[in-house]
Scaffold this active site. Structure first.
Site, mmCIF file in Angstrom:
data_model
loop_
_atom_site.group_PDB
_atom_site.id
_atom_site.type_symbol
_atom_site.label_atom_id
_atom_site.label_comp_id
_atom_site.label_asym_id
_atom_site.label_seq_id
_atom_site.Cartn_x
_atom_site.Cartn_y
_atom_site.Cartn_z
ATOM 1 N N LYS A 204 64.726 40.280 65.960
ATOM 2 C CA LYS A 204 65.880 39.720 66.654
ATOM 3 C C LYS A 204 66.590 38.764 65.694
ATOM 4 C CE LYS A 204 67.291 36.968 70.582
ATOM 5 N NZ LYS A 204 66.961 36.516 71.926
ATOM 6 N N ARG A 214 75.347 34.137 76.531
ATOM 7 C CA ARG A 214 75.022 32.722 76.740
ATOM 8 C C ARG A 214 75.950 32.114 77.787
ATOM 9 N NH1 ARG A 214 73.680 31.165 70.396
ATOM 10 N NH2 ARG A 214 71.971 32.682 70.193
ATOM 11 N N LYS A 227 70.173 28.950 66.233
ATOM 12 C CA LYS A 227 68.790 29.406 66.419
ATOM 13 C C LYS A 227 68.200 29.946 65.116
ATOM 14 C CE LYS A 227 69.355 30.313 71.379
ATOM 15 N NZ LYS A 227 68.979 31.195 72.511
ATOM 16 N N GLU A 243 57.849 41.447 60.695
ATOM 17 C CA GLU A 243 57.801 40.979 62.090
ATOM 18 C C GLU A 243 57.237 42.067 63.015
ATOM 19 O OE1 GLU A 243 58.326 38.214 63.634
ATOM 20 O OE2 GLU A 243 59.579 36.937 62.358
ATOM 21 N N LYS A 258 67.541 43.941 67.700
ATOM 22 C CA LYS A 258 68.651 43.326 68.418
ATOM 23 C C LYS A 258 69.439 42.429 67.468
ATOM 24 C CE LYS A 258 69.228 40.124 72.204
ATOM 25 N NZ LYS A 258 68.540 39.222 73.074
ATOM 26 N N SER A 284 75.625 41.685 74.460
ATOM 27 C CA SER A 284 76.810 41.270 75.207
ATOM 28 C C SER A 284 78.081 41.260 74.353
ATOM 29 C CB SER A 284 76.575 39.876 75.794
ATOM 30 O OG SER A 284 76.274 38.945 74.768
ATOM 31 N N TYR A 323 74.719 47.258 78.886
ATOM 32 C CA TYR A 323 75.438 46.896 80.115
ATOM 33 C C TYR A 323 76.275 48.077 80.613
ATOM 34 C CZ TYR A 323 73.906 42.324 78.535
ATOM 35 O OH TYR A 323 73.124 41.283 78.107
HETATM 36 C C1 PBG Z 1 67.376 34.732 74.653
HETATM 37 C C2 PBG Z 1 68.149 35.986 74.832
HETATM 38 C C3 PBG Z 1 69.418 36.231 74.299
HETATM 39 C C4 PBG Z 1 69.789 37.502 74.707
HETATM 40 C C5 PBG Z 1 68.755 38.034 75.476
HETATM 41 N N1 PBG Z 1 67.728 37.089 75.532
HETATM 42 C C6 PBG Z 1 70.350 35.372 73.536
HETATM 43 C C7 PBG Z 1 69.897 34.400 72.570
HETATM 44 O O1 PBG Z 1 68.927 34.597 71.840
HETATM 45 O O2 PBG Z 1 70.562 33.359 72.498
HETATM 46 C C8 PBG Z 1 71.088 38.137 74.343
HETATM 47 C C9 PBG Z 1 71.524 39.320 75.116
HETATM 48 C C10 PBG Z 1 72.941 39.716 74.903
HETATM 49 O O3 PBG Z 1 73.690 39.117 74.103
HETATM 50 O O4 PBG Z 1 73.354 40.672 75.574
HETATM 51 N N2 PBG Z 1 66.220 34.603 75.318
#
Ligand code: PBG
Length: 334
Positions: A204, A214, A227, A243, A258, A284, A323
């Protein structure tokens, strides 16, 4: 990949023969996309509305537990095997350690139970991470500006147990702490949840493309800093293999890459190297980007959906979180 033998030269070979009509194109297609390849991410909330639209994600709403149960029924009817839950909690006080994440009567356990009541055949995946519950918006316990790895593991293990206990089929740690798969697996084993699957967000990346999410879950307001001390640097690819190897050794059943389309090289490397179910998340920001172009009439929605999702399968993905799942499943005849 090199071809096993050189192709015959033109005019003996005319690749267009294999593209001349729909039936032959279908017959020789190397990749097929079906509703069974999709996971539908649901944003759930504890607000009063049954459905509350998310402005940065047109077509996506925050759902009450009841509405989430209806969505799961729709998923089942469309042939979508699983949904993934992401919470927006507004009635629970957020704090430094994300206390709300381990409330057995919290929003996520409520939604799991509502979905399992309404559509028990649909798999339920939960997000194991603290960001939706912390007042600083990070996925871990924050102290003096640092994310504490090992203190976070205890919180995540408890959260995963709470989800499994409420009936989650798959717990999906998305936090990127070191050692969290082992911590979660041990907690599940110790509590007789040895059949609960773990989908690890193994690769990720620290990405700008999570922005609309968010907003949707309400973690953007709080987030201080970025992050990058736990999510991966988007310059790296070998690190993703490390990982994934660690997470598999710690007890992950499936791994996730991701974001999605920008990271198809990682999907392909992981799938080819490890030969384990490799999921990809069309996040997203990708959704919002496509929706914005669609709304302007610059992209054809249905064609863009199917092309983007097929790309994940072509790269070696076992399943895609998107989505667009319900629309894609409709298009695919689910
Ligand atoms: C964090 C989490 C994130 C997403 C899913 N779980 C965002 C982040 O790491 O800040 C993102 C999903 C998306 O953007 O559709 N637990």
């Amino acid at each position: 990949m090199s071809t096993p033998f050189p192709p015959a030269p033109f005019p003996l070979a005319r690749p267009r023969r294999l593209r001349a009509s729909p039936w032959i194109r279908r017959l020789v297609a190397e990749t097929t996309l079906t509703p069974a390849d999709l996971v539908w991410p649901l944003i759930v909330h504890d607000g009063p509305e049954d459905e509350q639209p998310v402005p940065s994600m047109p077509g996506v709403s925050r759902l009450s537990p009841k509405a989430a149960a209806r969505a799961a029924v729709r998923a089942r009817d469309l042939g979508i095997p699983a949904v993934a839950l992401f919470p927006n909690v507004s009635t629970v006080a957020k704090d430094g350690v994300g206390t709300g994440a381990t409330d057995p009567d919290g929003l996520v356990p409520d939604c799991i139970r509502a979905i399992k009541d309404a559509a028990p055949e649909v798999g339920v995946i939960t997000d194991v991470a603290l960001d939706c519950y912390t007042d600083h918006g990070h996925d871990g316990v924050l102290e003096d500006g640092r994310i504490l790895n090992d203190a976070t593991l205890e919180r995540l293990a408890e959260q995963a147990f709470i989800h499994a206990h409420a009936g989650a089929d798959i717990v999906a740690p998305s936090d990127m702490m070191d050692g969290r798969i082992q911590a979660v697996r041990e907690a599940l084993e110790a509590n007789s949840f040895q059949d609960t699957l773990i989908l690890s967000y193994a690769a990720k990346y620290a990405s700008a493309f999570y922005g609309p999410y968010r907003d949707a879950v309400g973690s953007a307001r709080a987030l201080t800093g970025d992050k990058k001390t736990y999510q991966m640097d988007f310059a790296n690819s070998d690190e993703a293999l490390k990982e994934v190897a660690m997470d598999l050794a710690e007890g992950a059943d499936m791994v996730m890459v991701k974001p999605g389309l920008l990271y198809l090289d990682i999907v392909q490397r992981v799938a080819e190297t490890f030969r384990v179910p490799t999921f990809a998340y069309q996040v997203s920001g990708e959704y919002a980007m496509m929706k914005a172009a669609i709304a302007n009439g610059w992209l054809d929605e249905d064609r863009a959906i199917l092309e983007s999702l097929t790309a994940f399968k072509r790269a070696g993905g076992a399943a895609v979180l998107t989505y667009f799942a319900p629309r894609a499943a409709e298009l695919l005849g689910g």
